[in-house]
Design a protein around this motif. Structure first.
Motif, short mmCIF file in Angstrom:
data_model
loop_
_atom_site.label_atom_id
_atom_site.label_comp_id
_atom_site.label_asym_id
_atom_site.label_seq_id
_atom_site.Cartn_x
_atom_site.Cartn_y
_atom_site.Cartn_z
N LYS A 85 5.00 13.34 -2.93
CA LYS A 85 5.33 11.97 -3.29
C LYS A 85 4.42 11.01 -2.51
CE LYS A 85 10.19 12.95 -4.30
NZ LYS A 85 11.59 12.62 -3.94
N PRO A 86 4.21 9.81 -3.04
CA PRO A 86 3.43 8.83 -2.28
C PRO A 86 4.06 8.56 -0.91
CG PRO A 86 3.79 8.10 -4.53
CD PRO A 86 4.65 9.29 -4.34
N VAL A 87 3.20 8.35 0.06
CA VAL A 87 3.63 8.06 1.43
C VAL A 87 3.45 6.58 1.68
CG1 VAL A 87 3.20 8.55 3.87
CG2 VAL A 87 2.93 10.37 2.16
N ASP A 88 4.43 5.94 2.31
CA ASP A 88 4.25 4.52 2.58
C ASP A 88 3.40 4.31 3.83
OD1 ASP A 88 5.91 4.84 4.81
OD2 ASP A 88 7.69 4.17 3.73
N LEU A 89 3.07 3.07 4.09
CA LEU A 89 2.09 2.73 5.12
C LEU A 89 2.51 3.22 6.51
CD1 LEU A 89 0.18 -0.57 5.40
CD2 LEU A 89 1.58 0.10 7.34
N ALA A 90 3.78 3.19 6.80
CA ALA A 90 4.24 3.52 8.15
C ALA A 90 4.29 5.02 8.42
CB ALA A 90 5.62 2.91 8.39
N ASN A 91 4.17 5.83 7.38
CA ASN A 91 4.39 7.27 7.55
C ASN A 91 3.17 8.14 7.30
OD1 ASN A 91 7.23 7.22 8.24
ND2 ASN A 91 7.59 6.55 6.12
N ARG A 116 -5.16 12.98 8.41
CA ARG A 116 -4.95 13.36 7.02
C ARG A 116 -5.73 12.45 6.08
NH1 ARG A 116 -0.47 16.30 5.62
NH2 ARG A 116 -1.48 16.30 3.57
N TYR A 117 -5.99 12.96 4.87
CA TYR A 117 -6.72 12.21 3.84
C TYR A 117 -5.75 11.75 2.77
CZ TYR A 117 -11.08 14.10 5.79
OH TYR A 117 -12.13 14.43 6.61
N TYR A 118 -5.97 10.53 2.28
CA TYR A 118 -5.09 9.96 1.26
C TYR A 118 -5.90 9.17 0.23
CZ TYR A 118 -1.47 10.77 4.83
OH TYR A 118 -0.65 11.34 5.78
N PHE A 142 0.83 -1.20 0.00
CA PHE A 142 0.00 0.00 0.00
C PHE A 142 0.87 1.26 0.00
CE2 PHE A 142 -2.71 -3.22 2.00
CZ PHE A 142 -3.89 -3.06 1.29
N GLU A 143 0.47 2.21 -0.83
CA GLU A 143 1.04 3.56 -0.80
C GLU A 143 -0.12 4.54 -0.76
OE1 GLU A 143 4.95 3.88 -3.32
OE2 GLU A 143 3.52 2.61 -4.42
N PHE A 144 0.16 5.78 -0.36
CA PHE A 144 -0.91 6.75 -0.14
C PHE A 144 -0.53 8.10 -0.72
CE2 PHE A 144 -0.88 3.49 3.08
CZ PHE A 144 -2.21 3.10 3.16
N LEU A 145 -1.41 8.63 -1.55
CA LEU A 145 -1.22 9.96 -2.13
C LEU A 145 -2.02 10.97 -1.32
CD1 LEU A 145 -1.56 9.11 -5.92
CD2 LEU A 145 0.53 9.85 -4.76
N PRO A 146 -1.36 11.98 -0.73
CA PRO A 146 -2.09 12.96 0.09
C PRO A 146 -3.09 13.75 -0.75
CG PRO A 146 0.29 13.09 0.46
CD PRO A 146 0.08 12.23 -0.75
N VAL A 147 -4.24 14.04 -0.17
CA VAL A 147 -5.23 14.92 -0.78
C VAL A 147 -5.53 16.04 0.20
CG1 VAL A 147 -6.25 13.07 -2.15
CG2 VAL A 147 -7.20 13.59 0.06
N ASN A 148 -6.38 16.98 -0.20
CA ASN A 148 -6.67 18.14 0.64
C ASN A 148 -7.16 17.72 2.01
OD1 ASN A 148 -6.01 19.62 -1.59
ND2 ASN A 148 -8.13 20.03 -2.19
N ASN A 149 -6.93 18.56 3.00
CA ASN A 149 -7.26 18.22 4.39
C ASN A 149 -8.73 17.96 4.61
OD1 ASN A 149 -4.64 18.33 5.31
ND2 ASN A 149 -4.74 20.49 5.83
#
Length: 432
Positions: free
Chosen positions: A226-232, A237-239, A205-212
């Motif tokens: 950049k995409p955020v990994d699962l641990a971070n 926040r929304y992703y 799983f990776e996560f792309l941040p979206v607006n708050n």
């Protein structure tokens, strides 16, 4: 179905129900015989499953489906066919229109003879004018209603709570055809409070941040973030979730928006947010699924004190005239019956106004400037959205994974809903 390259493809539930894992495992815990579950005729399948459930009513401890929309459809089906079901139970004979050989054979071992006392009891329950708590009355041993009721399925929560009569609504997991995201470790949480815990071994799983606020697609910020990994990921926040799977998907954007609510050990917990895709658009305005859902949620509060329930809805952008307008389709019923409520023009116009007031600044500006016309609300008769479901199923949709379209793109679908229209209302022309 077969893909252009010759590969066989199907929905996840279709594949799962046909496996030996299901047939030798979970199927043993279902009151419905496997042949009724696999029946290709949805009407015959649902009828036989409901009939089995009524015959074995004291053995049923859980009622479930993949999505809440299917449960709502099942209850409507019961409303239409309970008299015939009672007749089958009373006489011990299965209706002649159940023509599927496998269904008839399976039911022959369950419907073994007349049970007039059971038929009288079910008839007495179903003849009650109000069906509030009907599930609890028909199946007294049921401990929970299990189905996905988050995201776009949340519109069915009031309906299931009404019919359930206090039976807990359990949303056990969150998944998609691409991957299973997570499970609900607190199954008795209120539906709107459900958080799922990511299962990190199901995919990468990776996560792309979206607006708050959860709005805006992540592609608007993807060039910066950049995409955020699962641990971070960060709490609050929304992703948008991105998956890489053993089946071959590489950094695939599923389109689902998740809000991180906490951690279980080191695995994130999240709430599922409706997909942020634009569903209505005229000129510069772009209204998302969340915008529309939130607006309708506010508007239907006007109806609740009157005993009126909004059972389901859809919409479309009508650009056949200039200027264009947004059109809502609502199916309404009284809490105590399936009767169509008396539609008070002032109340319905107030609902239209609340929806428009809930939209964003861009919509209001275009509306004020005459670029968008007053919103229209079309009320349809009971059962119209069932016909819409039948339409999409006839086009290849799976009944077990059917989701009522938030916005209609098919002219045929719009015509179908228009045929069921019993009233139309508009917002005040000079609202803003």
């Amino acid at each position: 179905m077969e893909t252009p390259s010759g590969l066989m493809a199907s929905l996840y539930t279709t594949s799962y129900f046909k496996t030996q894992i299901f047939k030798n495992g979970l199927a043993k815990f279902c009151t419905s015989p496997i042949d009724t579950i696999l029946c290709l005729d949805n009407k015959q399948s649902m009828y036989c499953q409901l009939l089995t459930g009524l015959l074995l009513r004291d053995e049923v401890v859980r009622i479930g489906s993949s999505f809440a929309s299917v449960l709502a459809r099942s209850i409507k089906f019961l409303e239409d066919y309970w008299k015939e079901l009672c007749s089958n139970i009373r006489t011990g004979y299965l209706s002649d229109w159940i023509a599927d050989p496998a269904c008839r054979n399976a039911m022959s071992s369950i419907l073994t003879g007349p049970e007039p006392e059971l038929a009288d009891l079910i008839q007495q329950i179903c003849e009650d004018k109000s069906w509030e708590g009907i599930i609890k009355e028909l199946w007294p041993e049921v401990k929970c209603i299990s189905s996905i009721v988050t995201g776009s399925m949340s519109q069915y929560i009031p309906l299931l709570e009404f019919y359930g009569g206090g039976i807990p609504l359990v949303s056990p997991n969150c998944g998609s055809s691409e991957a299973c995201f997570g499970i609900n470790l607190k199954p008795l949480s209120k539906p709107f409070d459900v958080s799922y815990t990511i299962l990190p071994n199901m995919a990468y799983f990776e996560f792309l941040p979206v607006n708050n606020d959860g709005g805006g697609m992540s592609h608007e910020t993807a060039t910066v973030n950049k995409p955020v990994d699962l641990a971070n990921v960060k709490i609050g926040r929304y992703y948008e979730v991105v998956v890489t799977t053993l089946a071959g998907l590489y950094r695939y954007r599923v389109g689902d928006i998740l809000k991180v609510t906490g951690f279980y050990n080191k695995s994130p917990q999240f709430q599922f947010v409706e997909r942020q895709n634009v569903v209505l658009s005229i000129d510069l305005d772009k209204t998302t699924e969340v915008d529309l859902s939130n607006a309708i949620t506010k508007a239907k509060l006007v109806l609740e004190p009157l005993g009126i329930m909004l059972t389901t809805y859809s919409s479309y952008a009508d650009t056949s005239l200039t200027p264009g307008r947004y059109v809502l389709f609502w199916e309404l019923k009284m809490k105590g019956s399936n009767d169509l409520p008396k539609l008070d023009a002032k109340i319905m116009e107030e609902c239209c106004g609340i929806v428009e007031e809930s939209f964003d600044f861009t919509y209001k500006s275009l509306r004020k400037g005459g670029v968008i016309s007053a919103l229209e609300l079309r009320v349809v008769k009971h059962g119209t959205f069932d016909e819409l479901m039948d339409f999409y199923v006839s086009k290849g949709a799976s009944i077990s994974q059917y989701k009522p379209p938030c916005c209609l793109k098919s002219e045929e679908a719009v015509k179908l809903l228009n045929l069921g229209m019993v009233g139309t209302f508009f917002s005040p022309k000079t609202m803003f």
